[in-house]
Design an enzyme around this catalytic site. Structure first.
Site, PDB file in Angstrom:
ATOM      1  N   SER A   1       0.832  -1.198   0.000  1.00 56.18           N
ATOM      2  CA  SER A   1       0.000   0.000   0.000  1.00 56.18           C
ATOM      3  C   SER A   1       0.867   1.249   0.000  1.00 56.18           C
ATOM      4  CB  SER A   1      -0.892   0.016   1.240  1.00 56.18           C
ATOM      5  OG  SER A   1      -0.104   0.294   2.383  1.00 56.18           O
ATOM      6  N   LYS A   2       0.213   2.367  -0.262  1.00 53.54           N
ATOM      7  CA  LYS A   2       0.933   3.633  -0.267  1.00 53.54           C
ATOM      8  C   LYS A   2       1.538   3.908   1.108  1.00 53.54           C
ATOM      9  CE  LYS A   2       0.202   8.563  -1.262  1.00 53.54           C
ATOM     10  NZ  LYS A   2       1.260   8.920  -0.352  1.00 53.54           N
ATOM     11  N   ARG A   3       0.813   3.448   2.129  1.00 57.41           N
ATOM     12  CA  ARG A   3       1.313   3.677   3.489  1.00 57.41           C
ATOM     13  C   ARG A   3       2.663   2.994   3.729  1.00 57.41           C
ATOM     14  NH1 ARG A   3      -2.274   1.742   7.457  1.00 57.41           N
ATOM     15  NH2 ARG A   3      -3.880   1.944   5.848  1.00 57.41           N
TER      16      ARG A   3
ATOM     17  N   GLY B   1       4.956   2.568   1.574  1.00 61.12           N
ATOM     18  CA  GLY B   1       5.953   3.425   0.938  1.00 61.12           C
ATOM     19  C   GLY B   1       6.280   4.629   1.801  1.00 61.12           C
ATOM     20  N   ASP B   2       5.225   5.270   2.317  1.00 63.78           N
ATOM     21  CA  ASP B   2       5.440   6.462   3.153  1.00 63.78           C
ATOM     22  C   ASP B   2       6.260   6.113   4.390  1.00 63.78           C
ATOM     23  OD1 ASP B   2       3.988   7.851   1.339  1.00 63.78           O
ATOM     24  OD2 ASP B   2       2.115   7.839   2.490  1.00 63.78           O
TER      25      ASP B   2
END
Ligand code: GLU
Length: 505
Positions: free
Chosen positions: A261-263, A265-266
């Site tokens: 998920s994008k999370r 990556g963050d």
């Protein structure tokens, strides 16, 4: 007769293309090119509520950057257009009518409230053969009532009439034959009168058929839709030209449990989008591989190996090599861990193998921002060549090659303590004299002369050379000292030694 290979990448422009979508596009492209086929880019924009401005341009730009070529599409044109679903309404309307006329679909008037009531009444309610008989639709209402409702402008949907108790077979080139019973499928909505648009399922199938798609290659998350798609092909009488399905394994979190998920990556500091994305509504910026300094060929190579292997341990492959080797035989069923560190490794490898002049050209804009101007291309290229082996990203050169472009303004404290002794200033003065006497500053020549001088005077080799390095570089790091002094103007080298003598204790 062998069918011509035609594949499509069919994103919905609902935001920036996720890195998983990029991998899907890449596999489509590799398979098409490996088999002399065509690659179609179809924009699936039938869900008008989820349309995001700029998303289509983003998709085009991302694919271009990565070198994923498109044969037919909105920009490219082609014989099967239009390639944007919102421009194909007439086609879908006609096909919906075809199913209605054949009794394979029906019109349903149930309001959201009525559907909620049905759900509240029946646990696990599903609109299907077991329930459609008690709902408000063209199967339960008299024909003139149906006509009256439509004429009055009542909103309706068209639903696919799924026959119960049928084993539906999906032929998947990675997973083999997947069989599911039609009882678990609901009568999917194919069309909504409210916006006069088809849903994903109908538009997708009609277009795959009309565009003569031979292989549907997409993410695993679409596998549950496949049985419905098989039934739609049947309902239209197109079974003979049904595409083969290929559902690609999920991209998993770097730790391996659950979907990437994008999370993730963050949290871990890697992008999940190919290009930087500026959200038009919130203004938020999401990181992109391009802006983070990844080379497109490294991203392609990295993504290609997330779910596929060439059958041996080869890791570094150009697009052409990938095309030559690609097949679904070596695609895995199980999810692929998104090992983002491996992505940086690929970038490192591609930078090492790139000609120095090309890396230098990528570095120049960063240098300009730093105000490092006035250096010749040759100087930059040679400097880059010396430190390239130590970097993962071009931007790492800002730290690794800084001394080629600016004199040190401070000196690493630890190194000073260790290498700058009481007699160092005097020895450095002497070194200046030695350097001044050298006419040919090529690395080997200067090295020989300086080392001879050190030996003749009985100086400590490590201390002298490290003090020299400290003065020129600012710390005890960097490439071979005499390679540095071959490239740098001698006057600059000497000026730096003088400055160190004046500055250091
Ligand atoms: N529009 C769908 C998507 O956004 C297409 C899925 C498919 O390839 O069938 O991915």
């Amino acid at each position: 007769m062998e069918r011509k290979v035609r594949v499509r990448f069919a994103p919905s422009p609902t935001g920036p293309l996720h890195i998983g979508g990029v991998r899907t596009a890449l596999y489509n492209y590799l398979f098409a090119k490996a088999n002399g086929g065509d690659m179609i880019l179809r924009i699936e924009d039938t869900d008008s509520r989820r349309f995001v401005p700029g998303a289509e341009e983003y998709i085009n730009e991302a694919l271009s950057w990565l070198g994923i070529g498109i044969d037919e599409g909105v920009r490219e044109g082609g014989a099967y257009g239009p390639y944007k679903q919102s421009e194909r309404r007439d086609i879908y309307r006609e096909h919906v009518k075809q199913l209605l006329d054949a009794g394979k679909a029906y019109i349903a008037f149930d309001t959201p409230e009525e559907l909620d009531a049905a759900r509240a009444e029946t646990p696990n309610f599903q609109y299907d053969a077991s329930t459609r008989g008690r709902m408000r639709n063209s199967l339960t209402l008299p024909a003139d009532e149906v006509k009256r409702l439509i004429d009055e402008g009542t909103q309706y949907v068209v639903r696919f009439k799924i026959e119960p108790d049928r084993d539906v077979k999906v032929n998947d080139l990675i997973r083999g034959e997947v069989v599911i019973n039609s009882n678990i499928l609901d009568d999917k909505v194919l069309y909504k009168s409210a916006d006069d648009l088809p849903t994903y399922h109908l538009a997708n199938i009609v277009d795959d058929h009309l565009m003569e798609v031979s292989h549907v290659i997409r993410g695993e998350e679409w596998l549950p839709s496949a049985p419905l798609h098989v039934l739609l092909y049947e309902a239209f009488g197109w079974t003979d030209t049904m595409p083969a399905f290929v559902h690609l394994p999920l991209l998993l979190k770097p730790q391996g449990n659950g979907k990437l998920s994008k999370r993730d990556g963050d949290k871990l500091g890697f992008p999940v989008f190919p290009l930087e994305w500026h959200d038009p509504e919130s203004g938020a910026i999401s990181a992109g591989y391009r802006e983070q300094g990844y080379l497109p060929e490294a991203v392609v190579n990295f993504l290609a190996l997330l779910g596929w292997n060439p059958g041996d341990n080869t890791e570094l492959m150009t697009m052409d090599e990938l095309i030559k080797k690609f097949s679904f035989e070596h695609c895995s069923k199980s999810g692929a861990k998104f090992d983002y560190k491996k992505g940086a490794w690929f970038n490192h490898e591609y930078l090492i193998n790139k000609p120095d002049a090309e890396v230098a050209a990528l570095f120049k804009p960063l240098m300009e921002k730093k105000g490092w101007t006035g250096f010749s291309d040759e100087y930059i290229t040679r400097a880059v060549g010396m430190v390239k082996g130590r970097i993962d990203f071009v931007s790492d050169l800002l730290e690794q090659a800084d001394f080629f472009f600016q004199a040190p303004t401070e000196y690493a404290e630890k190194d000073v303590k260790k290498r700058w002794k009481e007699d160092t200033p005097r020895i450095m003065e002497e070194l200046i004299g030695v350097l001044e006497s050298i006419d040919d500053m090529t690395s080997a020549n200067a090295e020989k002369i300086v080392l001879d001088w050190i030996a003749q005077n009985g100086y400590h080799l490590g201390n002298v050379m490290n003090a020299f390095r400290l003065a020129v570089v600012g710390s005890c790091r960097g490439p071979h000292m005499f390679d540095i002094t071959e490239l740098m103007p001698k006057s600059e080298v000497i000026a730096r030694i003088r400055r160190a003598i004046a500055t250091l204790p």
